[in-house]
Design an enzyme around this catalytic site. Structure first.
Site, PDB file in Angstrom:
ATOM      1  N   LYS A 244     -14.045  18.714   9.631  1.00 16.26           N
ATOM      2  CA  LYS A 244     -15.033  18.718  10.712  1.00 16.26           C
ATOM      3  C   LYS A 244     -15.323  20.157  11.107  1.00 16.26           C
ATOM      4  O   LYS A 244     -14.524  20.810  11.754  1.00 16.26           O
ATOM      5  CB  LYS A 244     -14.518  17.900  11.895  1.00 16.26           C
ATOM      6  CG  LYS A 244     -14.417  16.439  11.490  1.00 16.26           C
ATOM      7  CD  LYS A 244     -14.103  15.515  12.638  1.00 16.26           C
ATOM      8  CE  LYS A 244     -14.146  14.076  12.136  1.00 16.26           C
ATOM      9  NZ  LYS A 244     -13.002  13.283  12.457  1.00 16.26           N
TER      10      LYS A 244
ATOM     11  N   GLU B 228      -5.971  -3.327  -1.182  1.00 19.00           N
ATOM     12  CA  GLU B 228      -6.416  -4.412  -0.297  1.00 19.00           C
ATOM     13  C   GLU B 228      -7.626  -5.157  -0.853  1.00 19.00           C
ATOM     14  O   GLU B 228      -8.032  -6.166  -0.301  1.00 19.00           O
ATOM     15  CB  GLU B 228      -6.794  -3.847   1.087  1.00 19.00           C
ATOM     16  CG  GLU B 228      -5.625  -3.372   1.926  1.00 19.00           C
ATOM     17  CD  GLU B 228      -5.280  -1.909   1.705  1.00 19.00           C
ATOM     18  OE1 GLU B 228      -5.564  -1.381   0.597  1.00 19.00           O
ATOM     19  OE2 GLU B 228      -4.713  -1.283   2.622  1.00 19.00           O
TER      20      GLU B 228
ATOM     21  N   TRP C 207     -19.709  17.162   9.185  1.00 23.51           N
ATOM     22  CA  TRP C 207     -18.652  16.811   8.242  1.00 23.51           C
ATOM     23  C   TRP C 207     -18.883  17.473   6.894  1.00 23.51           C
ATOM     24  O   TRP C 207     -19.984  17.455   6.368  1.00 23.51           O
ATOM     25  CB  TRP C 207     -18.612  15.283   8.035  1.00 23.51           C
ATOM     26  CG  TRP C 207     -18.080  14.521   9.210  1.00 23.51           C
ATOM     27  CD1 TRP C 207     -17.752  15.021  10.436  1.00 23.51           C
ATOM     28  CD2 TRP C 207     -17.830  13.119   9.278  1.00 23.51           C
ATOM     29  NE1 TRP C 207     -17.312  14.025  11.264  1.00 23.51           N
ATOM     30  CE2 TRP C 207     -17.352  12.833  10.570  1.00 23.51           C
ATOM     31  CE3 TRP C 207     -17.965  12.060   8.373  1.00 23.51           C
ATOM     32  CZ2 TRP C 207     -17.007  11.546  10.993  1.00 23.51           C
ATOM     33  CZ3 TRP C 207     -17.614  10.781   8.776  1.00 23.51           C
ATOM     34  CH2 TRP C 207     -17.134  10.528  10.077  1.00 23.51           C
TER      35      TRP C 207
ATOM     36  N   THR D 166       0.859  -1.187   0.000  1.00 26.48           N
ATOM     37  CA  THR D 166       0.000   0.000   0.000  1.00 26.48           C
ATOM     38  C   THR D 166       0.892   1.232   0.000  1.00 26.48           C
ATOM     39  O   THR D 166       2.041   1.162   0.435  1.00 26.48           O
ATOM     40  CB  THR D 166      -0.864   0.049   1.267  1.00 26.48           C
ATOM     41  OG1 THR D 166       0.020   0.096   2.389  1.00 26.48           O
ATOM     42  CG2 THR D 166      -1.757  -1.161   1.383  1.00 26.48           C
TER      43      THR D 166
END
Ligand code: AMP
Length: 545
Positions: A439, A330, A444, A185
């Site tokens: 935030k 993944e 959000w 990754t």
């Protein structure tokens, strides 16, 4: 009672056997690293991948040994994967865009015994080889005429190496759960982590990708994967193209607008796939050169959110349908694909673009759910957003050497680190990475939504939105813009433009213009670096608070 069907292990090299039997003459056309266009077919690739397996076997490569590859998309890299798989070894793609320290870490952690490298990366390996004690041999993927004089340890010329064997080799019989491939990754925090694919997961994943509502390749397609094999398992194209019998056009090192345009048009490519930054370059080239794409039917865009203006340009100006896709290393990597179910099939214009901004619905073999911070499952109403978790036979269960420990929750779900909502028809839309979400006053703000809208402004080449500290609201959005050449959009222009496109409280509090937005090795906006660059930025609204 047991089923009475044959035990036919799902092994990756069976895919190239199938392509050789059913589609032997389908072409694989590459821009070689040496320069000229090279043409071969599945039958010849099959014969040469047997030679790769035989030559690795002769070298003493054992089942499970890792073979590193640092190479562009060419026929040599493609056949090498199958040779590595067929001898029971594990292809380990290494992304050359990583920093040398990361490369050293990854290659040592993966314990690669052999490194196959394109000519391009020979100087790089000459510099770092002293830090790679486990690599016994470097195979330079070129012919005798182009073989450089090199100090690489036990350097071998790939074509000579293949000429030394006759190809009389039988693939190894393996357990379908044996490791097949490895990809690290990009690791924005901590060290990169190794994702390990199995033969079974790769075969199942490619089958899942192959249905018409997903990648849906056919033997009538000519596919150009611009996405490199070293990025997230090459988006499965090294398996799904031969599985479906699609022809392949491989771009080598040439990923600029002019080189891609040349291949798309001269080779009559029907479907192509890459990250948005590549398409940004192609669209700029098309615009400047008055280019046309008469054969191209579909453009698959993933790896980062596909801006609305990009979808609109491909579809309305160039007649190529856009398929927005989402996934991650993944997940092998496909997680969702935005094809149109009957519920959305009749849409046109802005309503169609609204849906295409979504990352789409999951293929069979991917279960997805969204959760709040207390791990309560959230409804599929197209607006409530939360942590996106996934489960399936081609989703990681752990990282190599168990780095990072347990990665699944009690129900076996993997937290993608993405924040998303899902609508009543199963269409998921990413609103952010969980660490990039802004935030503001306990609510959000989706940085991706604002970015997507901002790049629709004709004077904007690229845009990023980050949260900057605010005394009253905790964080407020800062818009960062790279203008089109010769243009200087003002903050007022941008606010005017965005005013009917985003919620008023999502409107950025300030804007800065920069020359270039930093990208990760896989083409994503590097938000961490931007946050670092602007950590002391004082918003004009901070005073009034
Ligand atoms: P990688 O493993 O490097 O392919 O990165 C996977 C991550 O890329 C995902 O978890 C998302 O954050 C991001 N990503 C991939 N595709 C998309 C997309 N279509 N829209 C938004 N983000 C995406």
């Amino acid at each position: 009672m047991q089923g009475l069907m044959q035990d036919w292990p799902l092994l990756c090299h069976r895919v190239i056997d199938h392509a050789k039997t059913q589609h032997p003459n389908r072409e694989i056309i590459s821009r070689s690293v040496e320069g000229p266009i090279h043409r071969t077919n599945y039958s010849k690739i099959h014969a040469r991948s047997l030679k790769v397996a035989q030559a690795l076997d002769k070298m003493g490569i054992q089942e499970g040994d890792r073979i590193g590859t640092m190479a562009w998309n060419t026929w040599r890299h493609f056949e090498a994967w199958y040779g590595i798989l067929g001898v029971g070894a594990v292809y380990h793609t290494v992304n050359p865009r990583l920093f040398p320290e990361q490369l050293i870490y990854i290659i040592n952690h993966g314990e690669d015994r052999v490194m196959m490298t394109d000519l391009t990366f020979v100087p790089l390996f000459e510099k770092i080889q002293e830090h790679l004690p486990m690599v016994e041999t470097y195979i330079v993927m070129t012919d005798r005429d182009h073989m450089p004089d090199t100090s690489l340890k036990n350097a071998i010329c790939y074509e000579d190496w293949l000429n030394d064997v006759d190809g009389d080799f039988v693939w190894k019989e393996l357990d379908e759960n044996a490791a097949a491939g490895m990809c690290y990754t990009s690791g924005t925090t901590g060290n990169p982590k190794g994702v390990v694919y199995s033969h079974r997961s790769n075969v199942l994943h490619s089958m899942a990708c192959s249905v018409p509502d997903m990648l849906g390749l056919s033997s009538n397609d000519i596919a150009l994967p611009v996405v490199p094999l070293f990025h997230a398992n090459g988006w499965s194209l090294a398996f799904s193209a031969p599985m479906s019998g699609a022809g392949l056009v491989l771009p080598g090192a040439g990923m600029d607008g002019a080189s891609i345009y040349e291949l798309l048009t001269t080779e009559k490519v029907t479907v192509t796939a890459a990250v948005p930054t590549i398409w940004m370059m192609l669209l700029q080239y098309l615009e400047a050169e008055n280019g046309k794409l008469p054969d191209l039917q579909r453009v698959v865009i993933g790896g980062a959110a596909c801006p609305r203006a990009m979808t609109e340009a491909f579809q309305n100006k160039y007649g190529a349908h856009v398929d927005h896709a989402w996934g991650m290393t993944e997940m092998s990597p496909l997680g969702s694909f935005c094809s149109l179910k009957p519920e959305y099939a009749g849409l046109e214009g802005e309503a169609l673009l609204d849906i295409q901004e979504k990352q789409g619905h999951a293929p069979f073999s991917v279960e997805m759910k969204i959760f709040d911070d207390e791990d309560n499952e959230l409804p599929w109403d197209g607006k409530t957003f939360g942590r996106l978790k996934v489960r399936g036979p081609a989703v990681s269960s752990a990282y190599f050497k168990n780095e990072g420990g347990e990665i699944l929750d009690a129900n076996g779900f993997f937290d993608t680190g993405d924040v998303a909502h899902i609508d009543a028809h199963g269409y998921m839309q990413i609103t952010d990475r969980s660490k990039d979400v802004i935030k503001s006053g306990g609510e959000w703000i989706s940085s991706i939504d604002v970015e997507n809208m901002a790049v629709g402004h004709p004077d904007v080449a690229e845009a990023a939105v980050i949260g900057v500290a605010h005394p009253k609201w905790d964080e407020r959005p800062l818009l960062i813009v790279v203008p089109m050449e010769g243009k200087t959009p003002s903050f007022d222009d941008m606010k005017d433009y965005l005013s009917d496109k985003i919620a008023s409280w999502w409107m950025p509090d300030d804007m800065v213009i920069i020359k270039e937005i930093p990208h990760t090795a896989t083409g994503k906006i590097q938000k961490m670096e931007l946050r670092e660059m602007f950590k002391d930025h004082v918003l004009p609204t901070a005073d009034a608070a």
